[in-house]
Scaffold this motif. Structure first.
Motif, PDB file in Angstrom:
ATOM      1  N   ARG A  14       0.839  -1.211   0.000  1.00 48.66           N
ATOM      2  CA  ARG A  14       0.000   0.000   0.000  1.00 48.66           C
ATOM      3  C   ARG A  14       0.870   1.256   0.000  1.00 48.66           C
ATOM      4  O   ARG A  14       0.569   2.221  -0.716  1.00 48.66           O
ATOM      5  CB  ARG A  14      -0.913  -0.014   1.235  1.00 48.66           C
ATOM      6  N   GLU A  15       1.951   1.234   0.772  1.00 48.29           N
ATOM      7  CA  GLU A  15       2.805   2.417   0.882  1.00 48.29           C
ATOM      8  C   GLU A  15       3.647   2.653  -0.360  1.00 48.29           C
ATOM      9  O   GLU A  15       4.195   3.745  -0.533  1.00 48.29           O
ATOM     10  CB  GLU A  15       3.704   2.284   2.119  1.00 48.29           C
ATOM     11  N   GLN A  16       3.752   1.643  -1.229  1.00 49.32           N
ATOM     12  CA  GLN A  16       4.511   1.807  -2.474  1.00 49.32           C
ATOM     13  C   GLN A  16       3.693   2.454  -3.581  1.00 49.32           C
ATOM     14  O   GLN A  16       4.244   2.893  -4.598  1.00 49.32           O
ATOM     15  CB  GLN A  16       5.017   0.448  -2.975  1.00 49.32           C
ATOM     16  N   LEU A  17       2.375   2.512  -3.410  1.00 48.60           N
ATOM     17  CA  LEU A  17       1.503   3.011  -4.468  1.00 48.60           C
ATOM     18  C   LEU A  17       1.151   4.480  -4.251  1.00 48.60           C
ATOM     19  O   LEU A  17       0.892   4.912  -3.122  1.00 48.60           O
ATOM     20  CB  LEU A  17       0.208   2.202  -4.525  1.00 48.60           C
ATOM     21  N   ARG A  18       1.124   5.236  -5.323  1.00 42.68           N
ATOM     22  CA  ARG A  18       0.632   6.605  -5.303  1.00 42.68           C
ATOM     23  C   ARG A  18      -0.802   6.605  -5.820  1.00 42.68           C
ATOM     24  O   ARG A  18      -1.202   5.723  -6.579  1.00 42.68           O
ATOM     25  CB  ARG A  18       1.485   7.503  -6.184  1.00 42.68           C
ATOM     26  N   PRO A  19      -1.603   7.593  -5.467  1.00 42.78           N
ATOM     27  CA  PRO A  19      -2.976   7.647  -5.994  1.00 42.78           C
ATOM     28  C   PRO A  19      -3.043   7.576  -7.512  1.00 42.78           C
ATOM     29  O   PRO A  19      -3.898   6.894  -8.071  1.00 42.78           O
ATOM     30  CB  PRO A  19      -3.494   8.990  -5.465  1.00 42.78           C
ATOM     31  N   ALA A  20      -2.105   8.265  -8.183  1.00 39.17           N
ATOM     32  CA  ALA A  20      -2.119   8.263  -9.651  1.00 39.17           C
ATOM     33  C   ALA A  20      -1.883   6.871 -10.225  1.00 39.17           C
ATOM     34  O   ALA A  20      -2.315   6.570 -11.337  1.00 39.17           O
ATOM     35  CB  ALA A  20      -1.054   9.227 -10.183  1.00 39.17           C
ATOM     36  N   ASP A  21      -1.209   5.997  -9.465  1.00 40.63           N
ATOM     37  CA  ASP A  21      -0.947   4.635  -9.941  1.00 40.63           C
ATOM     38  C   ASP A  21      -2.215   3.815 -10.060  1.00 40.63           C
ATOM     39  O   ASP A  21      -2.248   2.810 -10.769  1.00 40.63           O
ATOM     40  CB  ASP A  21       0.018   3.912  -8.989  1.00 40.63           C
ATOM     41  N   VAL A  22      -3.249   4.214  -9.323  1.00 37.74           N
ATOM     42  CA  VAL A  22      -4.493   3.428  -9.302  1.00 37.74           C
ATOM     43  C   VAL A  22      -5.684   4.240  -9.785  1.00 37.74           C
ATOM     44  O   VAL A  22      -6.836   3.899  -9.527  1.00 37.74           O
ATOM     45  CB  VAL A  22      -4.763   2.867  -7.884  1.00 37.74           C
ATOM     46  N   GLY A  23      -5.415   5.353 -10.478  1.00 36.29           N
ATOM     47  CA  GLY A  23      -6.485   6.141 -11.061  1.00 36.29           C
ATOM     48  C   GLY A  23      -7.182   7.079 -10.104  1.00 36.29           C
ATOM     49  O   GLY A  23      -8.304   7.528 -10.374  1.00 36.29           O
ATOM     50  N   LEU A  24      -6.535   7.429  -8.972  1.00 38.54           N
ATOM     51  CA  LEU A  24      -7.128   8.349  -8.000  1.00 38.54           C
ATOM     52  C   LEU A  24      -6.407   9.690  -8.036  1.00 38.54           C
ATOM     53  O   LEU A  24      -5.253   9.784  -8.444  1.00 38.54           O
ATOM     54  CB  LEU A  24      -7.044   7.769  -6.582  1.00 38.54           C
ATOM     55  N   VAL A  25      -7.092  10.731  -7.573  1.00 38.43           N
ATOM     56  CA  VAL A  25      -6.496  12.064  -7.466  1.00 38.43           C
ATOM     57  C   VAL A  25      -6.023  12.248  -6.037  1.00 38.43           C
ATOM     58  O   VAL A  25      -6.798  12.086  -5.077  1.00 38.43           O
ATOM     59  CB  VAL A  25      -7.515  13.158  -7.835  1.00 38.43           C
ATOM     60  N   GLY A  26      -4.744  12.604  -5.866  1.00 37.64           N
ATOM     61  CA  GLY A  26      -4.160  12.649  -4.535  1.00 37.64           C
ATOM     62  C   GLY A  26      -4.483  13.883  -3.718  1.00 37.64           C
ATOM     63  O   GLY A  26      -4.686  13.806  -2.515  1.00 37.64           O
ATOM     64  N   GLY A  27      -4.547  15.047  -4.350  1.00 36.96           N
ATOM     65  CA  GLY A  27      -4.770  16.278  -3.605  1.00 36.96           C
ATOM     66  C   GLY A  27      -3.459  16.942  -3.223  1.00 36.96           C
ATOM     67  O   GLY A  27      -2.429  16.296  -3.054  1.00 36.96           O
ATOM     68  N   ALA A  28      -3.499  18.262  -3.032  1.00 38.07           N
ATOM     69  CA  ALA A  28      -2.282  19.050  -2.826  1.00 38.07           C
ATOM     70  C   ALA A  28      -1.690  18.890  -1.428  1.00 38.07           C
ATOM     71  O   ALA A  28      -0.485  18.951  -1.240  1.00 38.07           O
ATOM     72  CB  ALA A  28      -2.587  20.526  -3.096  1.00 38.07           C
ATOM     73  N   ARG A  29      -2.518  18.696  -0.384  1.00 37.27           N
ATOM     74  CA  ARG A  29      -2.021  18.681   0.998  1.00 37.27           C
ATOM     75  C   ARG A  29      -1.946  17.261   1.556  1.00 37.27           C
ATOM     76  O   ARG A  29      -2.136  17.033   2.736  1.00 37.27           O
ATOM     77  CB  ARG A  29      -2.928  19.530   1.885  1.00 37.27           C
ATOM     78  N   ARG A  30      -1.641  16.361   0.752  1.00 33.54           N
ATOM     79  CA  ARG A  30      -1.614  14.960   1.155  1.00 33.54           C
ATOM     80  C   ARG A  30      -0.409  14.675   2.046  1.00 33.54           C
ATOM     81  O   ARG A  30       0.716  15.021   1.719  1.00 33.54           O
ATOM     82  CB  ARG A  30      -1.562  14.087  -0.098  1.00 33.54           C
TER      83      ARG A  30
END
Length: 281
Positions: A14-30
């Motif tokens: 889970r910690e290796q994945l970024r939101p963009a890797d799975v089609g999600l938008v991460g947000g600026a203050r993540r």
């Protein structure tokens, strides 16, 4: 069940994945490293509390279907998927059985084309295991449907609502193509019980399927032109490409717009509308 090992493995992935890797938008203050637990739960279609308890080594033994959904959400390879089954004290499914798992390489492409191309992933029996949002807006929610309703071939022969989205003049040809592909799969899988069961159930449910099956036609699906009559955006002229992953045998089905038909623009409109007007019956 190796609860501590399973939880540690899932947390690491889970910690290796970024939101963009799975089609999600991460947000600026993540602040989270990788995906959050609630995001994995969303992708796996389960409660956040259930996933948290598994990762924190205090939950019950997950079922094969839950493990498949987690493997799909974390974009695990087949070897990694089998590993979490073993850690959970479950027998890994055969490479033909998906239990909700979607091939990691195909999921990457599914996410990459999501903004403009409807696409879904299915196994070699046409059971849909993943859809991007545009595919859901195009065909409705199939991957999460219960029982046989997650199987596109089953829906084609038993669900008038789904079939009504396709140009009527194409119904016979498409039905024959789908059945010819199923017969090819039957030969490749040496008449195994899973294929036989689907054929028996379809034969009982649909006289049309019985008639087409009796033709003894065999052909692997590759590229097909399809016309979908969407209730919100109108006619969509599409090239339907099938990409097969050798490791898993799963298929990525892409619905590319045909140039010069205006379909690309109408798909952009569909992306804005999303699934807000679609209701499952």
């Amino acid at each position: 069940m190796e609860r501590e090992e399973l939880g540690a493995f899932l947390r690491h992935r889970r910690e290796q994945l970024r939101p963009a890797d799975v089609g999600l938008v991460g947000g600026a203050r993540r602040r989270a490293v990788g995906l959050r637990r609630d995001e994995v739960a969303l992708l796996a279609d389960m409660s956040t509390d259930y996933y948290e308890r598994i990762e924190q080594a205090r939950g019950p033994r997950p079922s094969p279907s839950m493990l498949g959904a987690i493997a799909r959400a974390l974009r695990l390879t087949l070897d990694e998927r089998d590993h979490i089954y073993l850690l959970a004290g479950q027998h890994p499914p055969s490479r033909h059985e998906s239990f909700g798992y979607a091939d990691a390489g195909l999921m990457y492409v599914l996410d990459a084309v999501a903004p403009s191309v409807p696409a879904h992933i299915c196994d070699d029996l046409s059971t849909v295991v993943a859809q991007n949002p545009l595919n859901v807006a195009l065909l409705g929610p199939i991957a999460q449907a219960p029982g046989r309703r997650s199987n596109f071939l089953w829906r084609w022969f038993t669900d008038p609502q789904l079939r009504a989205r396709y140009l009527p003049e194409q119904h016979e040809t498409l039905g024959r193509d789908y059945v010819a592909d199923l017969r090819a799969t039957l030969g490749q899988r040496h008449l195994d019980d899973e294929v036989r069961a689907l054929v028996v159930e379809l034969s009982a449910a649909s006289a049309e399927f019985r008639d087409v099956w009796a033709r003894q036609e065999v052909a692997v699906r590759r590229t097909t032109r399809k016309v979908i009559l969407h209730p919100e955006v109108g006619r969509l002229d599409l090239e339907c490409d099938v990409v097969i992953s050798p490791p898993s045998g799963q298929r990525l089905v892409l619905f590319r717009p045909q140039p010069g038909t205006g379909t690309g623009e109408r798909l952009e409109m569909l992306a804005v509308l999303g699934t807000q007007t679609f209701s499952e019956h």
